[in-house]
Design a protein around this motif. Structure first.
Motif, PDB file in Angstrom:
ATOM      1  N   ILE A  12       0.905  -1.254   0.126  1.00 41.51           N
ATOM      2  CA  ILE A  12       0.095   0.027  -0.121  1.00 41.51           C
ATOM      3  C   ILE A  12       1.002   1.257   0.100  1.00 41.51           C
ATOM      4  N   GLY A  13       1.064   1.822  -1.199  1.00 43.66           N
ATOM      5  CA  GLY A  13       1.979   2.824  -1.332  1.00 43.66           C
ATOM      6  C   GLY A  13       3.207   2.471  -1.915  1.00 43.66           C
ATOM      7  N   PHE A  14       3.230   3.368  -2.976  1.00 44.70           N
ATOM      8  CA  PHE A  14       4.530   3.087  -4.099  1.00 44.70           C
ATOM      9  C   PHE A  14       5.209   4.108  -4.509  1.00 44.70           C
ATOM     10  N   GLY A  15       5.518   4.912  -3.313  1.00 42.75           N
ATOM     11  CA  GLY A  15       6.305   6.107  -3.486  1.00 42.75           C
ATOM     12  C   GLY A  15       7.797   5.737  -3.168  1.00 42.75           C
ATOM     13  N   THR A  16       8.583   6.683  -2.444  1.00 40.11           N
ATOM     14  CA  THR A  16      10.066   6.466  -2.216  1.00 40.11           C
ATOM     15  C   THR A  16      10.281   5.110  -1.809  1.00 40.11           C
ATOM     16  N   VAL A  17       9.642   4.786  -0.606  1.00 41.15           N
ATOM     17  CA  VAL A  17      10.006   3.504   0.060  1.00 41.15           C
ATOM     18  C   VAL A  17       9.288   2.230  -0.602  1.00 41.15           C
ATOM     19  N   GLY A  18       7.989   2.485  -0.971  1.00 46.28           N
ATOM     20  CA  GLY A  18       7.496   1.364  -1.588  1.00 46.28           C
ATOM     21  C   GLY A  18       7.957   0.734  -2.820  1.00 46.28           C
ATOM     22  N   VAL A  45      -0.649  -4.048  -5.600  1.00 45.62           N
ATOM     23  CA  VAL A  45      -0.067  -2.594  -5.150  1.00 45.62           C
ATOM     24  C   VAL A  45      -1.309  -1.708  -5.177  1.00 45.62           C
ATOM     25  N   VAL A  46      -1.615  -1.151  -3.985  1.00 44.76           N
ATOM     26  CA  VAL A  46      -2.477   0.321  -3.725  1.00 44.76           C
ATOM     27  C   VAL A  46      -1.919   1.539  -3.956  1.00 44.76           C
ATOM     28  N   VAL A  47      -2.272   2.510  -4.575  1.00 39.50           N
ATOM     29  CA  VAL A  47      -1.527   3.661  -4.734  1.00 39.50           C
ATOM     30  C   VAL A  47      -2.857   4.880  -4.621  1.00 39.50           C
ATOM     31  N   ARG A  48      -2.598   6.134  -4.563  1.00 41.81           N
ATOM     32  CA  ARG A  48      -3.585   7.128  -4.692  1.00 41.81           C
ATOM     33  C   ARG A  48      -3.885   7.329  -5.865  1.00 41.81           C
ATOM     34  N   ASP A  49      -3.088   7.432  -6.844  1.00 44.55           N
ATOM     35  CA  ASP A  49      -3.057   7.753  -8.419  1.00 44.55           C
ATOM     36  C   ASP A  49      -2.737   6.539  -9.015  1.00 44.55           C
ATOM     37  N   ALA A  50      -3.551   5.712  -9.685  1.00 43.40           N
ATOM     38  CA  ALA A  50      -3.209   4.375 -10.575  1.00 43.40           C
ATOM     39  C   ALA A  50      -2.673   4.893 -11.810  1.00 43.40           C
ATOM     40  N   SER A  51      -2.881   6.167 -12.274  1.00 43.57           N
ATOM     41  CA  SER A  51      -2.391   6.254 -13.648  1.00 43.57           C
ATOM     42  C   SER A  51      -1.067   6.972 -13.774  1.00 43.57           C
ATOM     43  N   LYS A  52      -0.210   7.122 -12.605  1.00 48.35           N
ATOM     44  CA  LYS A  52       1.079   7.551 -12.693  1.00 48.35           C
ATOM     45  C   LYS A  52       1.994   6.566 -13.388  1.00 48.35           C
ATOM     46  N   SER A  53       3.171   6.867 -14.121  1.00 51.25           N
ATOM     47  CA  SER A  53       3.887   5.831 -14.486  1.00 51.25           C
ATOM     48  C   SER A  53       4.884   5.643 -13.421  1.00 51.25           C
ATOM     49  N   VAL A  83       2.050   4.281   3.382  1.00 48.25           N
ATOM     50  CA  VAL A  83       1.315   5.509   3.137  1.00 48.25           C
ATOM     51  C   VAL A  83       1.816   6.174   4.374  1.00 48.25           C
ATOM     52  N   GLY A  84       2.076   7.456   4.182  1.00 51.23           N
ATOM     53  CA  GLY A  84       2.540   8.368   5.338  1.00 51.23           C
ATOM     54  C   GLY A  84       1.281   9.059   6.009  1.00 51.23           C
ATOM     55  N   GLY A  85       1.748   9.622   7.171  1.00 51.34           N
ATOM     56  CA  GLY A  85       0.303  10.435   7.946  1.00 51.34           C
ATOM     57  C   GLY A  85      -0.563   9.618   8.466  1.00 51.34           C
ATOM     58  N   ASN A 107       5.643   3.735   9.083  1.00 51.14           N
ATOM     59  CA  ASN A 107       4.962   4.980   9.397  1.00 51.14           C
ATOM     60  C   ASN A 107       5.031   5.428  10.608  1.00 51.14           C
ATOM     61  N   LYS A 108       6.199   5.921  11.252  1.00 58.26           N
ATOM     62  CA  LYS A 108       6.391   6.347  12.644  1.00 58.26           C
ATOM     63  C   LYS A 108       5.350   7.261  13.343  1.00 58.26           C
ATOM     64  N   ALA A 109       4.822   8.248  12.544  1.00 65.77           N
ATOM     65  CA  ALA A 109       3.677   8.977  13.110  1.00 65.77           C
ATOM     66  C   ALA A 109       2.541   8.295  13.426  1.00 65.77           C
ATOM     67  N   LEU A 189      15.432  14.224  -2.923  1.00 65.92           N
ATOM     68  CA  LEU A 189      16.178  13.066  -2.636  1.00 65.92           C
ATOM     69  C   LEU A 189      15.226  12.008  -1.965  1.00 65.92           C
ATOM     70  N   GLY A 190      13.883  12.516  -1.571  1.00 68.45           N
ATOM     71  CA  GLY A 190      13.110  11.292  -0.974  1.00 68.45           C
ATOM     72  C   GLY A 190      13.109  11.243   0.769  1.00 68.45           C
ATOM     73  N   TYR A 191      14.011  12.104   1.275  1.00 69.37           N
ATOM     74  CA  TYR A 191      14.392  12.087   2.535  1.00 69.37           C
ATOM     75  C   TYR A 191      12.962  12.510   3.379  1.00 69.37           C
ATOM     76  N   ALA A 192      12.512  13.807   3.158  1.00 67.69           N
ATOM     77  CA  ALA A 192      11.562  14.373   3.787  1.00 67.69           C
ATOM     78  C   ALA A 192      10.421  13.929   3.841  1.00 67.69           C
ATOM     79  N   GLU A 193       9.474  14.290   4.948  1.00 65.76           N
ATOM     80  CA  GLU A 193       8.086  13.761   5.013  1.00 65.76           C
ATOM     81  C   GLU A 193       7.281  14.537   3.977  1.00 65.76           C
ATOM     82  N   ALA A 194       6.126  13.980   3.953  1.00 62.84           N
ATOM     83  CA  ALA A 194       5.032  14.752   3.035  1.00 62.84           C
ATOM     84  C   ALA A 194       4.847  16.277   3.609  1.00 62.84           C
TER      85      ALA A 194
HETATM   86  P1  NAP Z   1       5.840   8.981  -0.564  1.00 64.22           P
HETATM   87  O1  NAP Z   1       6.870   9.097  -1.258  1.00 64.22           O
HETATM   88  O2  NAP Z   1       5.322  10.212  -0.634  1.00 64.22           O
HETATM   89  O3  NAP Z   1       4.919   7.786  -1.044  1.00 64.22           O
HETATM   90  C1  NAP Z   1       3.576   7.701  -0.471  1.00 64.22           C
HETATM   91  C2  NAP Z   1       2.862   6.690  -1.377  1.00 64.22           C
HETATM   92  O4  NAP Z   1       1.670   6.436  -0.540  1.00 64.22           O
HETATM   93  C3  NAP Z   1       2.433   6.954  -2.542  1.00 64.22           C
HETATM   94  O5  NAP Z   1       2.797   5.989  -3.530  1.00 64.22           O
HETATM   95  C4  NAP Z   1       1.121   7.442  -2.512  1.00 64.22           C
HETATM   96  O6  NAP Z   1       0.336   7.149  -4.021  1.00 64.22           O
HETATM   97  C5  NAP Z   1       0.431   6.349  -1.829  1.00 64.22           C
HETATM   98  N1  NAP Z   1      -0.560   7.241  -0.890  1.00 64.22           N
HETATM   99  C6  NAP Z   1      -0.859   8.356  -0.729  1.00 64.22           C
HETATM  100  N2  NAP Z   1      -1.896   8.337   0.107  1.00 64.22           N
HETATM  101  C7  NAP Z   1      -2.679   7.151  -0.303  1.00 64.22           C
HETATM  102  C8  NAP Z   1      -4.070   6.740  -0.137  1.00 64.22           C
HETATM  103  N3  NAP Z   1      -4.909   7.406   0.566  1.00 64.22           N
HETATM  104  N4  NAP Z   1      -4.279   5.481  -0.587  1.00 64.22           N
HETATM  105  C9  NAP Z   1      -3.478   4.762  -1.187  1.00 64.22           C
HETATM  106  N5  NAP Z   1      -2.188   5.235  -1.289  1.00 64.22           N
HETATM  107  C10 NAP Z   1      -1.654   6.585  -0.946  1.00 64.22           C
HETATM  108  O7  NAP Z   1       6.177   8.695   0.879  1.00 64.22           O
HETATM  109  P2  NAP Z   1       7.445   7.566   1.413  1.00 64.22           P
HETATM  110  O8  NAP Z   1       8.635   8.528   1.469  1.00 64.22           O
HETATM  111  O9  NAP Z   1       7.654   6.427   0.552  1.00 64.22           O
HETATM  112  O10 NAP Z   1       7.021   7.355   2.899  1.00 64.22           O
HETATM  113  C11 NAP Z   1       6.236   6.299   3.361  1.00 64.22           C
HETATM  114  C12 NAP Z   1       6.232   6.046   4.618  1.00 64.22           C
HETATM  115  O11 NAP Z   1       7.514   5.829   5.078  1.00 64.22           O
HETATM  116  C13 NAP Z   1       5.757   7.289   5.615  1.00 64.22           C
HETATM  117  O12 NAP Z   1       4.994   7.052   6.683  1.00 64.22           O
HETATM  118  C14 NAP Z   1       7.242   7.847   5.819  1.00 64.22           C
HETATM  119  O13 NAP Z   1       7.037   8.564   7.259  1.00 64.22           O
HETATM  120  C15 NAP Z   1       7.913   6.388   5.990  1.00 64.22           C
HETATM  121  N6  NAP Z   1       9.300   6.442   5.979  1.00 64.22           N
HETATM  122  C16 NAP Z   1       9.873   7.379   4.860  1.00 64.22           C
HETATM  123  C17 NAP Z   1      11.351   7.428   4.791  1.00 64.22           C
HETATM  124  C18 NAP Z   1      11.996   8.083   3.705  1.00 64.22           C
HETATM  125  O14 NAP Z   1      13.134   8.119   3.754  1.00 64.22           O
HETATM  126  N7  NAP Z   1      11.128   8.510   2.453  1.00 64.22           N
HETATM  127  C19 NAP Z   1      12.080   6.779   5.882  1.00 64.22           C
HETATM  128  C20 NAP Z   1      11.523   5.994   6.854  1.00 64.22           C
HETATM  129  C21 NAP Z   1      10.092   6.083   7.025  1.00 64.22           C
HETATM  130  P3  NAP Z   1       0.887   7.993  -5.372  1.00 64.22           P
HETATM  131  O15 NAP Z   1       2.013   7.538  -5.634  1.00 64.22           O
HETATM  132  O16 NAP Z   1      -0.438   7.487  -6.296  1.00 64.22           O
HETATM  133  O17 NAP Z   1       0.741   9.567  -4.888  1.00 64.22           O
END
Ligand code: NAP
Ligand code: HSE
Length: 434
Positions: A12-18, A45-53, A83-85, A107-109, A189-194
């Motif tokens: 669930i979530g395919f961003g930086t970490v996924g 895989v479940v994401v927010r926007d399925a159309s993104k490449s 998924v964060g937050g 998700n530490k929060a 660089l994908g370090y910061a929180e949303a």
């Molecule tokens: P991110 O890059 O913003 O990715 C978030 C992913 O969640 C995206 O694929 C997004 O979909 C998806 N998403 C958001 N809202 C959604 C919803 N309502 N339903 C389904 N999917 C949803 O975040 P990230 O950096 O990977 O971080 C993810 C988690 O890991 C967070 O809790 C963060 O605190 C934690 N974390 C991150 C890091 C880091 O270095 N980045 C390190 C340790 C922990 P879309 O792609 O379609 O927008």
């Protein structure tokens, strides 16, 4: 012996970490199946926007925007929620646990805010939650504190727990980049929180410290009980003056037992330059854990970013596949029920301090400030006013280093200092860890 029945998982979530998790699962498939004892199959895989490449998305995989597809898939045993937050991550996690699925999350929060009820829900449903990636990115600090150091009474945990703010401090000092530019780089660089405010105001580090503190001391520390300050109050000048004085400023997270009471703080802190902790730069984190049997142990490495964080998530997946998580999660639940310790009142914290003021450059200013500090029993160790810092506006930067004093004395002095007309703008005070 290897079992050919795969472990079916969903991301669930395919961003930086996924995407990093998918990347490791694909590139290390063979060795992971050996370590896990069975193949690991990314099924949905479940994401927010399925159309993104998306890079690293396996061909032919089902991508949707509806977590019900995972909840209702009986083949999926483990859900990796990245998924964060809080919303909707909290509701998602509850629905997976209620549906009888185990969960891994970074998700530490969420773990900070709802960990207790989620752990309870997992226990009620006979499920588990893996959260190694929630603290200090790629550093295996959760397993160190809960398993590898089990033979100890933990005495202290101290370290750098936020990669973004450490990256900002490093780039500002070493490359004289502006705070705003480095923050943008950390986001790219994908370090910061949303919401990067949580990185720079100390919230993210405090949430991580609270999680570690609960695991180490069976004591829940809400953010309000943590003396908390972010790096957003700092200027390049503070980093440079600290360096000239032989220190580095780091966002230091501390949980330390004093007798039966716990000091808990997250603050930019002046740390002597020759200490290991002062030398941790970029997005790296460090955690020093002191145990009564082992003494001091130190763990350092990448605290944020795609592959380091995915490394910790994949370790949780492998642990689950082997059956280890089912044992360690029970052990964590039992440990959390031990007697807690009390939190030391913030006013009693005793340290040296760095004080920085912007003041009118005229007679009596220093005397007025020294008078207030003196009346609060705060003894001055050194005073520094750089002539070059004097501006045409008639103000000067004044840096005062104090001897040991308490947070309470400083708060008392602050209230009076704020009333001095000669002090302009925002003053700051930072603790010093010699
Ligand atoms: P991110 O890059 O913003 O990715 C978030 C992913 O969640 C995206 O694929 C997004 O979909 C998806 N998403 C958001 N809202 C959604 C919803 N309502 N339903 C389904 N999917 C949803 O975040 P990230 O950096 O990977 O971080 C993810 C988690 O890991 C967070 O809790 C963060 O605190 C934690 N974390 C991150 C890091 C880091 O270095 N980045 C390190 C340790 C922990 P879309 O792609 O379609 O927008
Ligand atoms: N935003 C977090 C950090 C990610 O910079 O440390 C790792 O938890």
């Amino acid at each position: 012996m290897k079992n050919e029945t795969p472990l079916n998982i969903a991301l669930i979530g395919f961003g930086t970490v996924g995407s990093g998790v998918a990347r490791i699962l694909a590139t290390q498939a063979e060795t992971l199946s050996i370590k896990a004892g069975r193949p690991i199959n990314l099924r949905r895989v479940v994401v927010r926007d399925a159309s993104k490449s998306r890079e690293y998305l396996p061909a032919g995989i089902s991508v949707s925007t509806d977590v019900a597809d995972v909840v209702n898939d009986p083949e999926i045993q483990l859900v990796v929620q990245l998924v964060g937050g809080i919303d909707p991550a909290h509701e998602y996690m509850k629905s997976f646990l209620a549906a009888g699925k185990d969960v891994v999350t970074a998700n530490k929060a969420l773990i900070y805010q709802h960990g207790e009820s989620l752990f309870q829900l997992a226990a009620t449903n006979g499920r588990t939650i893996g959260f190694e990636a929630a603290v200090a990115g790629g550093i295996p600090i959760i397993s160190a504190v809960t398993q590898a150091l089990a033979g100890n009474r933990i005495l202290s945990i101290e370290g750098i727990l936020n990669g973004t703010s450490n990256f900002i401090l490093t780039q500002m000092l070493d490359h004289e980049q502006t705070y705003e530019d480095v923050l943008k780089e950390a986001q790219a660089l994908g370090y910061a929180e949303a919401d990067p405010a949580m990185d720079v105001d100390g919230t993210d580090a405090a949430q991580k410290l609270s999680i570690l503190t609960e695991l180490a001391f069976a004591t829940r520390v809400p953010l309000e009980s943590i003396v908390r300050q972010g790096i957003d109050c700092l200027e390049l000048l503070d980093l440079q003056v600290a360096q000239e004085l032989g220190y580095k400023i780091k966002l230091l997270a501390t949980s330390r037992l004093h007798g039966e009471r716990l000091e808990v703080s997250v603050q930019p802190t002046l740390i002597r330059g020759d200490r290991t902790i002062a030398q941790i730069d970029g997005a790296d984190n460090i955690v020093a854990v002191e145990g009564d049997a082992v003494g001091m142990t130190t763990f350092s490495g990448a605290g944020a970013g795609q592959l380091p964080t995915a490394s910790a998530v994949v370790a949780d997946i492998v642990d689950y596949a082997t059956g280890r998580t089912q044992l360690t999660f029970q052990s964590i639940l039992r440990s959390l029920k031990q007697p807690s310790v009390s939190i030391q009142p913030q006013e009693e914290l005793s340290r040296r301090y760095y004080l920085r003021f912007t003041v009118d450059d005229r007679a009596h200013v220093l005397a007025d400030i020294a008078d207030i500090l003196g009346r609060h029993e705060i003894s001055i160790s050194s005073v520094r006013q750089d002539e070059s810092s004097e501006s045409s506006s008639g103000t000067a930067r004044l840096v005062i280093m104090t001897h040991h004093t308490t947070e309470g004395s400083l708060r008392g002095a602050d209230a009076e200092l704020k009333k001095l007309a000669c002090i302009q703008g925002q003053s700051i005070r930072l603790p010093v860890a010699d």
